[in-house]
Design a protein around this motif. Structure first.
Motif, PDB file in Angstrom:
ATOM      1  N   GLN A  62      26.640  36.395  11.966  1.00 37.95           N
ATOM      2  CA  GLN A  62      27.563  35.400  12.478  1.00 37.95           C
ATOM      3  C   GLN A  62      28.346  34.799  11.317  1.00 37.95           C
ATOM      4  O   GLN A  62      27.804  34.581  10.225  1.00 37.95           O
ATOM      5  CB  GLN A  62      26.811  34.272  13.202  1.00 37.95           C
ATOM      6  N   ASN A 108      33.210  29.425  15.459  1.00 38.87           N
ATOM      7  CA  ASN A 108      32.427  30.665  15.411  1.00 38.87           C
ATOM      8  C   ASN A 108      33.399  31.841  15.408  1.00 38.87           C
ATOM      9  O   ASN A 108      34.016  32.157  16.436  1.00 38.87           O
ATOM     10  CB  ASN A 108      31.480  30.732  16.611  1.00 38.87           C
ATOM     11  N   THR A 110      32.905  34.972  15.211  1.00 39.66           N
ATOM     12  CA  THR A 110      32.421  36.249  15.749  1.00 39.66           C
ATOM     13  C   THR A 110      32.131  36.201  17.252  1.00 39.66           C
ATOM     14  O   THR A 110      31.700  37.196  17.829  1.00 39.66           O
ATOM     15  CB  THR A 110      31.137  36.693  15.011  1.00 39.66           C
ATOM     16  N   GLU A 111      32.356  35.035  17.870  1.00 37.18           N
ATOM     17  CA  GLU A 111      32.121  34.923  19.312  1.00 37.18           C
ATOM     18  C   GLU A 111      33.335  34.259  19.965  1.00 37.18           C
ATOM     19  O   GLU A 111      33.964  33.381  19.382  1.00 37.18           O
ATOM     20  CB  GLU A 111      30.855  34.117  19.613  1.00 37.18           C
TER      21      GLU A 111
END
Length: 241
Positions: A62, A108, A110-111
């Motif tokens: 992450q 975030n 990566t999300e």
């Protein structure tokens, strides 16, 4: 004719006026109170990609970025003790309480959320400090009822904020260097001193152990996203002597 007008204006600008409280600066010690406002900010260093251990035993990478996205206004109140060292130099001690907040946003990278945007989390970090600044004040010559000055010193802070923070937690103590400028205004019955001061932390103010105290593993991931934090303040103060 123009030269005569300019000469007259310059003479008026340099005209001496009756001085209020003419001997007040000769006193060895001055006491007073202060009120003002502050703008708090924090400079963060992010860790970058981190490996997260999930509940099923697998791992994933992450990347979470944290930013203090705005200056937050607060207010300050305290007392003043000013010791005369020489004609132009004073030593000042001004214990002060600063009330304010810092607004943090975690991105975030990566999300994505349901709308296809980066997943965001926020934290409102309330801040209450007791500060113990020691400053040297260098003053220019007094002209009429004005006397400008500059200051520089070190400020030791004690953080009174609760440790029950959602993600990031600051250490109990912090040390700042500070510089500023102001002007003594000599009024008939007291001295008013407006001052603008800039403060910057000399140490890493982030409590890295706070992440291990969080029970929620999802929160721990955000708390571990930051490596260090330097606090900053801009303080506008009005002293009454």
């Amino acid at each position: 004719m123009l030269i005569l007008c300019l000469t007259a204006l310059m003479a008026m600008a340099q005209e001496r006026k009756v001085q209020n409280k003419p001997y007040t600066d000769l006193r060895p010690l001055h006491l007073g109170i202060l009120v003002g406002m502050n703008l708090q900010d924090i400079e963060l260093e992010n860790v970058g990609p981190q490996t997260i251990l999930q509940e099923d035993g697998t791992t994933k990478t992450q990347t979470i970025v944290c930013d203090d996205d705005k200056w937050n206004a607060g207010f300050s109140v305290g007392v003043l003790a000013d010791l005369r060292l020489s004609k132009h130099l004073n030593l000042r001690f001004t214990p002060t309480m600063h009330f304010g907040a810092k607004h943090l946003t975690f991105y975030n990278m990566t999300e994505l959320n349901a709308e296809g945007r980066l997943l965001e989390m926020t934290q409102d970090m309330k801040s209450t400090y007791i500060s113990f600044p020691v400053d040297l004040k260098f003053s220019a010559e007094r002209w009429n009822n004005y006397r400008p000055y500059v200051i520089a010193g070190v400020n030791q802070l004690v953080n009174l904020t609760s440790k029950n923070q959602d993600f990031l937690q600051l250490k109990r103590t912090d040390t700042m260097i500070e510089v500023g400028l102001g002007c003594d205004l000599y009024l008939p019955f007291f001295k008013l001193i407006p001052e603008l001061k800039f403060c910057y932390s000399l140490t890493n103010a982030l409590d890295r152990g706070h992440a291990n105290e969080l029970q929620d593993t999802n929160k721990r991931m955000y708390a571990n996203a930051v490596r260090s934090a330097q606090t900053k303040m801009i303080v506008l103060t009005f002293y009454f002597e």
